[in-house]
Motif scaffolding. Structure first.
Motif, PDB file in Angstrom:
ATOM      1  N   UNK A  22      -1.527  72.875 -51.901  1.00 29.28           N
ATOM      2  CA  UNK A  22      -2.033  71.619 -51.341  1.00 29.28           C
ATOM      3  C   UNK A  22      -3.305  70.970 -52.028  1.00 29.28           C
ATOM      4  N   UNK A  23      -3.816  71.509 -53.003  1.00 29.74           N
ATOM      5  CA  UNK A  23      -4.850  71.001 -54.181  1.00 29.74           C
ATOM      6  C   UNK A  23      -4.079  69.947 -54.826  1.00 29.74           C
ATOM      7  N   UNK A  24      -3.013  69.793 -54.776  1.00 39.51           N
ATOM      8  CA  UNK A  24      -2.319  68.657 -55.696  1.00 39.51           C
ATOM      9  C   UNK A  24      -2.004  67.444 -54.854  1.00 39.51           C
ATOM     10  N   UNK A  25      -2.913  66.519 -55.184  1.00 41.14           N
ATOM     11  CA  UNK A  25      -2.728  65.100 -54.478  1.00 41.14           C
ATOM     12  C   UNK A  25      -1.586  64.527 -54.892  1.00 41.14           C
ATOM     13  N   UNK A  26      -0.707  63.955 -53.846  1.00 38.22           N
ATOM     14  CA  UNK A  26       0.414  62.999 -54.007  1.00 38.22           C
ATOM     15  C   UNK A  26       0.507  61.963 -53.584  1.00 38.22           C
ATOM     16  N   UNK A  27       1.280  61.005 -53.895  1.00 38.03           N
ATOM     17  CA  UNK A  27       1.577  59.715 -53.135  1.00 38.03           C
ATOM     18  C   UNK A  27       2.466  60.216 -51.906  1.00 38.03           C
ATOM     19  N   UNK A  28       2.858  59.175 -51.133  1.00 32.40           N
ATOM     20  CA  UNK A  28       3.699  59.305 -49.935  1.00 32.40           C
ATOM     21  C   UNK A  28       4.821  58.273 -49.839  1.00 32.40           C
ATOM     22  N   UNK A  29       6.113  58.798 -49.793  1.00 30.53           N
ATOM     23  CA  UNK A  29       7.153  57.871 -49.671  1.00 30.53           C
ATOM     24  C   UNK A  29       7.974  57.967 -48.441  1.00 30.53           C
ATOM     25  N   UNK A  30       8.614  56.897 -48.007  1.00 33.72           N
ATOM     26  CA  UNK A  30       9.632  57.209 -46.926  1.00 33.72           C
ATOM     27  C   UNK A  30      11.291  57.029 -47.713  1.00 33.72           C
ATOM     28  N   UNK A  31      12.000  57.810 -47.650  1.00 38.06           N
ATOM     29  CA  UNK A  31      13.489  57.680 -48.211  1.00 38.06           C
ATOM     30  C   UNK A  31      14.420  57.367 -46.997  1.00 38.06           C
ATOM     31  N   UNK A  32      14.943  56.177 -47.231  1.00 38.45           N
ATOM     32  CA  UNK A  32      15.846  55.669 -46.231  1.00 38.45           C
ATOM     33  C   UNK A  32      17.240  55.300 -46.710  1.00 38.45           C
ATOM     34  N   UNK A  33      18.265  55.502 -45.795  1.00 35.60           N
ATOM     35  CA  UNK A  33      19.718  55.030 -46.308  1.00 35.60           C
ATOM     36  C   UNK A  33      20.259  54.619 -45.131  1.00 35.60           C
ATOM     37  N   UNK A  34      21.216  54.001 -45.189  1.00 40.43           N
ATOM     38  CA  UNK A  34      22.165  53.208 -44.082  1.00 40.43           C
ATOM     39  C   UNK A  34      23.545  54.137 -43.889  1.00 40.43           C
ATOM     40  N   UNK A  35      23.588  54.958 -42.822  1.00 42.20           N
ATOM     41  CA  UNK A  35      24.617  55.874 -42.718  1.00 42.20           C
ATOM     42  C   UNK A  35      25.891  54.965 -41.936  1.00 42.20           C
ATOM     43  N   UNK A  36      26.965  54.803 -42.364  1.00 41.22           N
ATOM     44  CA  UNK A  36      27.964  54.016 -41.753  1.00 41.22           C
ATOM     45  C   UNK A  36      28.620  55.114 -40.660  1.00 41.22           C
ATOM     46  N   UNK A  37      28.348  56.371 -40.710  1.00 36.20           N
ATOM     47  CA  UNK A  37      28.774  57.246 -39.698  1.00 36.20           C
ATOM     48  C   UNK A  37      30.254  57.565 -39.905  1.00 36.20           C
ATOM     49  N   UNK A  38      30.542  58.606 -39.160  1.00 39.17           N
ATOM     50  CA  UNK A  38      32.051  59.285 -39.339  1.00 39.17           C
ATOM     51  C   UNK A  38      32.721  59.120 -37.878  1.00 39.17           C
ATOM     52  N   UNK A  39      34.059  59.360 -37.977  1.00 38.12           N
ATOM     53  CA  UNK A  39      34.909  59.232 -36.623  1.00 38.12           C
ATOM     54  C   UNK A  39      34.065  60.206 -35.624  1.00 38.12           C
ATOM     55  N   UNK A  40      33.766  59.529 -34.368  1.00 36.98           N
ATOM     56  CA  UNK A  40      33.353  59.980 -33.326  1.00 36.98           C
ATOM     57  C   UNK A  40      31.550  60.351 -33.614  1.00 36.98           C
ATOM     58  N   UNK A  41      31.079  59.781 -34.638  1.00 38.05           N
ATOM     59  CA  UNK A  41      29.751  60.057 -34.903  1.00 38.05           C
ATOM     60  C   UNK A  41      28.857  58.296 -35.212  1.00 38.05           C
ATOM     61  N   UNK A  42      28.064  58.356 -34.661  1.00 37.76           N
ATOM     62  CA  UNK A  42      27.341  56.906 -34.530  1.00 37.76           C
ATOM     63  C   UNK A  42      26.619  56.760 -36.004  1.00 37.76           C
ATOM     64  N   UNK A  43      26.647  55.658 -36.431  1.00 40.04           N
ATOM     65  CA  UNK A  43      26.057  55.422 -37.847  1.00 40.04           C
ATOM     66  C   UNK A  43      24.611  54.709 -37.614  1.00 40.04           C
ATOM     67  N   UNK A  44      24.129  54.157 -38.554  1.00 41.54           N
ATOM     68  CA  UNK A  44      22.814  53.491 -38.349  1.00 41.54           C
ATOM     69  C   UNK A  44      21.918  54.032 -39.574  1.00 41.54           C
ATOM     70  N   UNK A  45      20.609  53.395 -39.391  1.00 37.83           N
ATOM     71  CA  UNK A  45      19.679  53.841 -40.361  1.00 37.83           C
ATOM     72  C   UNK A  45      19.145  55.304 -40.279  1.00 37.83           C
ATOM     73  N   UNK A  46      18.918  55.813 -41.469  1.00 41.06           N
ATOM     74  CA  UNK A  46      18.547  57.431 -41.223  1.00 41.06           C
ATOM     75  C   UNK A  46      17.157  57.297 -42.278  1.00 41.06           C
ATOM     76  N   UNK A  47      16.235  58.184 -42.223  1.00 39.34           N
ATOM     77  CA  UNK A  47      15.086  58.218 -43.112  1.00 39.34           C
ATOM     78  C   UNK A  47      14.195  59.405 -42.954  1.00 39.34           C
ATOM     79  N   UNK A  48      13.379  59.815 -43.787  1.00 39.11           N
ATOM     80  CA  UNK A  48      12.465  60.883 -43.704  1.00 39.11           C
ATOM     81  C   UNK A  48      11.215  60.681 -44.451  1.00 39.11           C
ATOM     82  N   UNK A  49      10.055  60.899 -44.146  1.00 39.29           N
ATOM     83  CA  UNK A  49       8.778  60.962 -44.834  1.00 39.29           C
ATOM     84  C   UNK A  49       8.872  61.873 -46.174  1.00 39.29           C
ATOM     85  N   UNK A  50       8.678  61.494 -47.432  1.00 39.00           N
ATOM     86  CA  UNK A  50       8.973  62.460 -48.632  1.00 39.00           C
ATOM     87  C   UNK A  50       7.717  62.380 -49.339  1.00 39.00           C
TER      88      UNK A  50
END
Length: 199
Positions: free
Chosen positions: A47-75
Motif C-alpha cells: 500500500x506504500x506504492x502510490x498508483x494512478x487509477x483507471x476504469x477499464x471498460x468494454x462493450x459486451x454484445x452478449x451471448x444467446x440468452x444473456x444480455x449485453x451492454x457496457x461493462x467495466x471495473x476500477x483498476x
C-alpha cells in the motif's frame, strides 16, 4: 477462465500469446506451517506504492440468452508495457464478474481518472451494481468500448494476450488509438485512500 479468453482470441485470429515460462514447483502450505507472507502484511507494505487509477471498460454484445451492454471495473494495476509495438497491461482478479464480459468483447478502453473523479472510481469498484447509471460515455474510435466523459486521458485497445498471475490475470492490450483531452491532476491511490499530486 484464462483458457477461455485464449480460445476466444485464437478464434478471432488475434496474435498468439507468448509462450509461458516454466511454472515453479508448487505445493500447499501444511496446517502446521506458516505462510511465507501474511496477506495483511502484504497489503500494508504494498500500500506504500502510490498508483494512478483507471476504469477499464468494454462493450459486451452478449451471448444467446444473456444480455449485453457496457461493462467495466476500477483498476489501479495498470501500466504501459511496450512502445514498439504499443502495448499496455492491466491485472484483474480471477473472481471479477466484469472480466468475462471484457474478454468476450476482445477489446477495452482504459479511462485514466482525474483528481476530481474519486466518486466515479468508487462506483466502478462496486460489484453487481449498474456501474454506468448516470455516467456519460461515447464509443472509443476503433473498438467502440465506452470512453467515459470528462476523463483526462483514454487508451483504446484490443486484447493481445492473457497470462496467469496467481489469483489474477495479466491482460496485455495492443493500443489502437489514444488521446488526452485536457491537462489536470491525476487521481492517486495510496494506503487505501485517494489523494492528489502536490508539486
Amino acid at each position: 477462465m484464462a483458457a477461455t479468453a485464449v480460445r476466444y482470441l485464437r478464434s478471432t485470429g488475434a496474435a498468439e500469446p507468448y509462450a509461458a515460462m516454466p511454472r515453479p514447483a508448487l505445493r500447499a502450505v501444511a496446517a502446521d506451517e506458516r505462510a511465507p507472507v501474511d496477506p495483511g502484511e502484504f497489503r500494508r507494505v504494498l500500500g506504500h506504492f502510490a498508483s494512478g487509477v483507471t476504469v477499464i471498460t468494454a462493450y459486451d454484445a452478449g451471448e444467446a440468452g444473456e444480455g449485453g451492454g457496457p461493462a467495466g471495473f476500477a483498476c489501479q494495476s495498470f501500466a504501459s508495457l511496450s512502445l514498439d509495438p504499443p502495448l499496455v497491461a492491466f491485472m484483474v482478479a480471477r473472481t471479477s464478474t466484469s472480466w468475462p464480459r471484457i474478454a468476450r468483447a476482445g477489446a477495452f478502453c482504459v479511462n485514466v481518472l482525474g483528481a476530481h473523479q474519486g466518486e466515479l472510481c468508487r462506483a466502478f469498484a462496486v460489484s453487481g451494481a449498474d456501474k454506468f447509471a448516470g455516467v456519460g460515455h461515447r464509443p472509443a474510435p476503433v473498438t467502440g468500448s465506452p470512453r467515459l466523459d470528462s476523463v483526462p486521458a483514454w487508451i483504446d485497445c484490443t486484447i493481445q494476450a492473457v497470462h496467469t498471475g496467481g489469483d489474477h490475470l495479466i491482460v496485455v492490450g495492443r493500443v489502437e488509438a489514444l488521446g488526452a483531452e485536457r491537462d489536470g491532476e491525476p487521481l492517486l491511490f495510496h494506503q487505501g485512500r485517494f489523494g492528489r499530486f502536490l508539486a
